[in-house]
Design a protein around this motif. Structure first.
Motif, PDB file in Angstrom:
ATOM      1  N   TYR A  90      -5.209   6.124  -0.336  1.00  0.00           N
ATOM      2  CA  TYR A  90      -4.161   5.109  -0.490  1.00  0.00           C
ATOM      3  C   TYR A  90      -4.361   4.335  -1.794  1.00  0.00           C
ATOM      4  CZ  TYR A  90      -2.413   5.387   4.316  1.00  0.00           C
ATOM      5  OH  TYR A  90      -1.836   5.796   5.490  1.00  0.00           O
ATOM      6  N   ARG A 124       0.617   5.509   0.499  1.00  0.00           N
ATOM      7  CA  ARG A 124      -0.166   6.678   0.891  1.00  0.00           C
ATOM      8  C   ARG A 124      -0.014   7.752  -0.176  1.00  0.00           C
ATOM      9  NH1 ARG A 124      -0.117   9.191   6.887  1.00  0.00           N
ATOM     10  NH2 ARG A 124      -2.079  10.327   6.664  1.00  0.00           N
ATOM     11  N   ASP A 174       0.846  -1.187   0.000  1.00  0.00           N
ATOM     12  CA  ASP A 174       0.000   0.000   0.000  1.00  0.00           C
ATOM     13  C   ASP A 174       0.879   1.234   0.000  1.00  0.00           C
ATOM     14  OD1 ASP A 174      -0.963  -1.717   2.729  1.00  0.00           O
ATOM     15  OD2 ASP A 174       0.377  -0.045   3.094  1.00  0.00           O
ATOM     16  N   TYR A 203     -10.452   5.242  10.409  1.00  0.00           N
ATOM     17  CA  TYR A 203     -11.616   5.581   9.606  1.00  0.00           C
ATOM     18  C   TYR A 203     -12.644   4.454   9.673  1.00  0.00           C
ATOM     19  CZ  TYR A 203      -8.836   9.366   7.606  1.00  0.00           C
ATOM     20  OH  TYR A 203      -8.081  10.500   7.435  1.00  0.00           O
ATOM     21  N   ALA A 260      -7.255   0.641  10.551  1.00  0.00           N
ATOM     22  CA  ALA A 260      -5.983   0.935  11.225  1.00  0.00           C
ATOM     23  C   ALA A 260      -5.695   2.439  11.234  1.00  0.00           C
ATOM     24  CB  ALA A 260      -4.838   0.191  10.542  1.00  0.00           C
ATOM     25  N   GLN A 261      -6.178   3.166  10.242  1.00  0.00           N
ATOM     26  CA  GLN A 261      -5.975   4.619  10.179  1.00  0.00           C
ATOM     27  C   GLN A 261      -7.046   5.382  10.960  1.00  0.00           C
ATOM     28  OE1 GLN A 261      -3.233   6.061   8.751  1.00  0.00           O
ATOM     29  NE2 GLN A 261      -2.577   3.938   8.476  1.00  0.00           N
ATOM     30  N   PRO A 301      -3.433  12.247   2.922  1.00  0.00           N
ATOM     31  CA  PRO A 301      -3.716  11.764   4.275  1.00  0.00           C
ATOM     32  C   PRO A 301      -4.858  10.745   4.349  1.00  0.00           C
ATOM     33  CG  PRO A 301      -3.331  14.119   4.330  1.00  0.00           C
ATOM     34  CD  PRO A 301      -3.348  13.711   2.875  1.00  0.00           C
ATOM     35  N   ASP A 302      -5.853  10.856   3.486  1.00  0.00           N
ATOM     36  CA  ASP A 302      -6.995   9.932   3.533  1.00  0.00           C
ATOM     37  C   ASP A 302      -7.129   9.087   2.255  1.00  0.00           C
ATOM     38  OD1 ASP A 302      -7.691  11.968   1.827  1.00  0.00           O
ATOM     39  OD2 ASP A 302      -9.723  12.209   2.615  1.00  0.00           O
ATOM     40  N   LEU A 357      -6.621  -1.563   6.373  1.00  0.00           N
ATOM     41  CA  LEU A 357      -5.880  -0.300   6.367  1.00  0.00           C
ATOM     42  C   LEU A 357      -6.779   0.852   6.810  1.00  0.00           C
ATOM     43  CD1 LEU A 357      -3.153   1.007   5.619  1.00  0.00           C
ATOM     44  CD2 LEU A 357      -4.018   1.235   3.291  1.00  0.00           C
ATOM     45  N   THR A 358      -8.027   0.849   6.361  1.00  0.00           N
ATOM     46  CA  THR A 358      -8.978   1.908   6.726  1.00  0.00           C
ATOM     47  C   THR A 358      -9.211   1.933   8.233  1.00  0.00           C
ATOM     48  OG1 THR A 358     -10.065   1.760   4.574  1.00  0.00           O
ATOM     49  CG2 THR A 358     -11.335   2.762   6.355  1.00  0.00           C
ATOM     50  N   MET A 405     -10.658   7.276   2.326  1.00  0.00           N
ATOM     51  CA  MET A 405     -11.191   6.882   3.629  1.00  0.00           C
ATOM     52  C   MET A 405     -12.052   7.989   4.229  1.00  0.00           C
ATOM     53  SD  MET A 405      -7.702   5.321   5.154  1.00  0.00           S
ATOM     54  CE  MET A 405      -6.758   4.092   4.289  1.00  0.00           C
TER      55      MET A 405
END
Length: 188
Positions: A50, A44, A42, A82, A79-80, A47-48, A76-77, A158
């Motif tokens: 990927y 980035r 993945d 969101y 974990a961030q 910031p939102d 991933l969503t 996200m």
């Protein structure tokens, strides 16, 4: 069946048998030195936002590659921090490579037939020889192997809060993790 056709069938059967020794790509990060080739990456973008990819090896099905891709996007969503993600762009690519080892062009070479007696056949009979053939009885030595691989990628955005109803490109990350989680095979 002609000898050349029999040799081709034997080569394909051998390749299929050997591919059975390989295992499908598990859900793992793509890294050098892993036991089984393939995995997810993945990147980035904002910031939102990927870009997520998943590459499978030659025994990993398209369905598995796409399932692992969605699972990674959802993982991933969450974990961030969101709640849901939107699939801004999504692709699945199939690559097919065919390798031929040996001499597949034996049809163009000179060939002589002779009566072999008991030398090449248990009951005697006709045989052949060509200067570019491996064994004068069995014919040319070559192997054909076809390798098919899938790679899927998705660009996600996200978001926080509840997923909007009716948007086919929107995925509830928590629901995806809960529903697909039991089907995920991790490395042993």
């Amino acid at each position: 069946m002609r000898r050349s056709a029999a040799a081709l069938v034997a080569a394909i059967a051998l390749a299929a048998g050997l591919s059975g020794c390989e295992t499908a790509t598990p859900y793992q990060p793509m890294a050098h030195g892993t036991k089984v080739w393939g995995g997810f990456t993945d990147q980035r973008i904002e910031p939102d936002r990927y870009r997520v990819t998943f590459q499978g090896n030659s025994v990993t099905s398209r369905k598995t590659v796409e399932t692992y891709l969605l699972y990674r996007a959802a993982e991933l969503t969450t974990a961030q921090g969101y709640d849901w993600f939107e699939a801004a762009e999504r692709h699945t690519d199939r690559s097919v490579e065919t390798y031929v080892e040996g001499d597949p062009f034996f049809y163009w070479h000179p060939y002589w037939r002779f009566y072999g007696g008991f030398r090449h056949h248990a009951f005697g009979g006709w045989s052949g020889w060509g200067p570019w053939w491996g064994d004068p009885f069995w014919g040319p030595d070559f192997d054909v192997q076809t390798i098919e691989r899938y790679e899927a990628s998705i660009e996600i955005v996200m978001h926080h809060g509840p997923k909007p109803a009716g948007d086919a490109r929107a995925f509830d990350a928590h629901a995806v993790v809960a529903n697909l989680g039991p089907t995920i095979v991790r490395p042993s």
